[in-house]
Design an enzyme around this catalytic site. Structure first.
Site, PDB file in Angstrom:
ATOM      1  N   LYS A  99       0.805  -1.236   0.000  1.00 27.80           N
ATOM      2  CA  LYS A  99       0.000   0.000   0.000  1.00 27.80           C
ATOM      3  C   LYS A  99       0.840   1.289   0.000  1.00 27.80           C
ATOM      4  O   LYS A  99       0.500   2.258   0.671  1.00 27.80           O
ATOM      5  CB  LYS A  99      -0.962   0.015   1.196  1.00 27.80           C
ATOM      6  CG  LYS A  99      -1.981  -1.115   1.144  1.00 27.80           C
ATOM      7  CD  LYS A  99      -2.938  -1.117   2.302  1.00 27.80           C
ATOM      8  CE  LYS A  99      -2.375  -1.740   3.536  1.00 27.80           C
ATOM      9  NZ  LYS A  99      -3.371  -2.124   4.536  1.00 27.80           N
ATOM     10  N   ASP A 135      -6.058  -5.279  10.535  1.00 27.01           N
ATOM     11  CA  ASP A 135      -7.346  -4.576  10.495  1.00 27.01           C
ATOM     12  C   ASP A 135      -8.529  -5.515  10.256  1.00 27.01           C
ATOM     13  O   ASP A 135      -9.630  -5.271  10.737  1.00 27.01           O
ATOM     14  CB  ASP A 135      -7.348  -3.438   9.459  1.00 27.01           C
ATOM     15  CG  ASP A 135      -6.892  -3.896   8.072  1.00 27.01           C
ATOM     16  OD1 ASP A 135      -6.536  -5.084   7.924  1.00 27.01           O
ATOM     17  OD2 ASP A 135      -6.885  -3.076   7.146  1.00 27.01           O
TER      18      ASP A 135
END
Length: 539
Positions: A99, A135
């Site tokens: 990311k 997450d």
């Protein structure tokens, strides 16, 4: 039943959040939260690991200062949403950055230690890092607090990933096979071995070539928010080059990587103002779009986001099918906790994802729950659960403490037993010895030359056995046994000795008849398992 005051950090994209979460269990299961978002400048995303963790520690200090809680040592849960090899609840080794992050000297290191180091270096506050979670896990735990059927966490935002509850018996990487454990799939790397090559397009390959991590996270690059806008841009450029859009005109903006943002895809696909938005966005990129150009751009966005939702639905269906098979049920009822900007902000993504899952799993009832403040709150939930379990563990340990023996205590037991043995063997001390050390008159152990047929009796409880034992030596050395079990009725166990031994003789006679050996004379050994004073081998 969790309760307490917790801090959480949530790092997984270009922003990160610090949260304070109060969980109360006064029969109402209430969660209160305060949080603050901090930006991570681009130079920090690609700088050194030390700079990144120093920045995080600084933001944490700033947040605690604001809430006037710097003097408290609160437990903290850390949501760190990058591929990690987790060895225990508070240790997580970064496998690879994704990311858009590329900080040096972090890959292969424990991120909890790095954060602890940065906090210690400051010296102006102290916290107890209890748990580091992905997450997806945070999302599943948050939704699981409200919906106890939640056993899958899904993220579709800057990146994509999923986790689910797997049966321990199937997890070869961890000891034990009782119960379940949450598995962080890291499914963004699905296809890195080439299994998706047949459905990857030239646009997917181009995105991969231009990324910070070529050949890695190939599934994520087909689906997630970090790449969706870029996919649309590459398609627009190809069509313009071929004269199929914008009258064949290209502009510097349209040719710049990252200039067609994923939020544009969401805006263009909105029901009413979509075409108008397409016109505004394309104009901003310097092309003068016709109505047809806007319609075509809308269609391209639709196709790219639909493919994303469908691929996501297919992989999620595989996970749910596995849970169904694990449970061995005809119809699975389960809940998926979902978070991420694409799922939440794209006008049609969620609906298309649900539709794909329902089509691929007609025999399952799947509920989707949007996680509000999922991953950060989830880290606090994991911490709260860890705290609850730690408190229970401590209470259990206290009760069990007395049953645990140290090496020193065992040495002492050994020594005491040696003294008792001496006492039992000595003539003067034998009477007072508790360990009686009784002579058995058995003067050697078998040496292999024994042979013959023997009877044996074994009396030591509510049943007793009569056995015929054939001992062979030489080439065919071995022991062959036949036996029959007889019960001893309570009235005989509590009657006279004569009655007991008459019963035993009756059973021996029955056994010899059963073996067709009535009238044969055989030596007999008698196992009698009660405290006896033995005067010779047969007395």
């Amino acid at each position: 039943t969790e309760d307490g005051d917790f801090l959480a950090l949530d790092l997984g994209g270009t922003n990160f959040r610090v949260l304070r979460v109060k969980v109360s269990d006064n029969g109402l299961q209430k969660v209160e939260m305060e949080n603050q978002i901090y930006a991570i400048p681009e130079e920090l995303m690609r700088g050194s690991g030390v700079q990144l963790f120093d920045h995080i520690a600084e933001c944490l200090a700033n947040f605690m200062e604001k809430l006037k809680i710097k003097d408290k040592k609160l437990p903290l849960g850390f949501t760190f949403s990058f591929p990690c090899h987790q060895t225990k609840l508070d240790e997580s080794i970064l496998v690879t950055w994704t990311k858009g992050f590329k900080c040096s000297s972090v890959e292969g290191k424990d991120v909890v230690s790095l954060l602890r180091k940065s906090i210690k270096k400051r010296g102006d506050f102290d916290i107890d890092i209890v748990a580091v979670v992905n997450d997806t896990v945070g999302t599943m735990m948050t939704c699981g607090y409200d919906d106890h059927n939640c056993e899958v966490g899904l993220i579709v935002g800057t990146g994509t990933n999923a986790c689910y509850m797997e049966e321990m018996r199937h997890i070869d990487l961890v000891e034990g096979d009782e119960g379940r454990m949450c598995i962080n799939m890291e499914w963004g790397a699905f296809g890195d071995d080439g299994v998706l090559n047949d459905i990857r397009t030239e646009f997917d390959r181009e995105i991969d070539m231009g990324s910070l991590n070529p050949g890695k996270q190939l599934f994520e690059k087909m689906i997630s928010g970090m790449y969706m806008g870029e996919l649309v841009r590459l398609i627009l450029v190809k069509m313009a080059k071929e004269g199929l859009l914008f009258g064949g005109r290209l502009t510097p903006d349209l040719l710049t990587t990252g200039h067609f943002e994923t939020r544009y895809v969401s805006a263009i696909e909105k029901e009413k103002e979509g075409l108008q938005k397409a016109h505004e966005i394309l104009t901003k990129l310097g092309v003068e779009p016709s109505h047809e150009d806007c319609v075509a751009t809308h269609r391209i966005c639709q196709i790219v986001s639909t493919r994303s939702a469908s691929l996501c639905g297919a992989t999620l269906a595989a996970v749910l099918r596995r849970i169904k098979d694990n449970k061995g049920v005809d119809r699975l009822r389960s809940t998926v906790g979902v978070d991420g900007s694409v799922y939440k902000k794209h006008p049609h993504f969620a609906r298309r994802l649900h539709k794909t899952v329902r089509k691929l799993l007609p025999d399952c009832e799947i509920r989707f729950v949007r996680s509000e403040d999922g991953s950060g709150k989830g880290a606090a939930m994991v911490t709260a659960v860890a705290y609850r379990l730690a408190a229970q563990h401590k209470a259990r340990q206290k009760i069990l403490e007395a049953l645990k023996l140290s090496h020193e205590q065992l040495l002492e037991v050994k020594q005491r037993m040696r003294i008792e043995m001496e006492k039992g063997l000595g003539k003067e001390t034998h009477e007072e010895a508790t360990v009686k050390m009784l002579p058995t008159y058995v003067c050697s152990t078998p040496d292999g030359t024994e042979k013959g047929d023997f009877l044996a009796l074994d009396l030591g409880g509510t049943n007793f056995r009569v056995l015929l034992v054939r001992v062979r030596n030489g080439m065919r050395r071995g022991v062959e046994m036949h036996n029959k079990i007889y019960s001893i009725p309570v009235e005989i166990m509590q009657g006279t000795g004569e009655e007991l031994f008459d019963h035993i003789v009756h059973c021996i006679s029955d056994f010899l008849e059963y073996m067709g050996m009535k009238g044969v004379q055989l030596p007999l050994g008698f196992t009698f398992s009660f405290p006896c004073r033995q005067t010779s081998l047969d007395e």
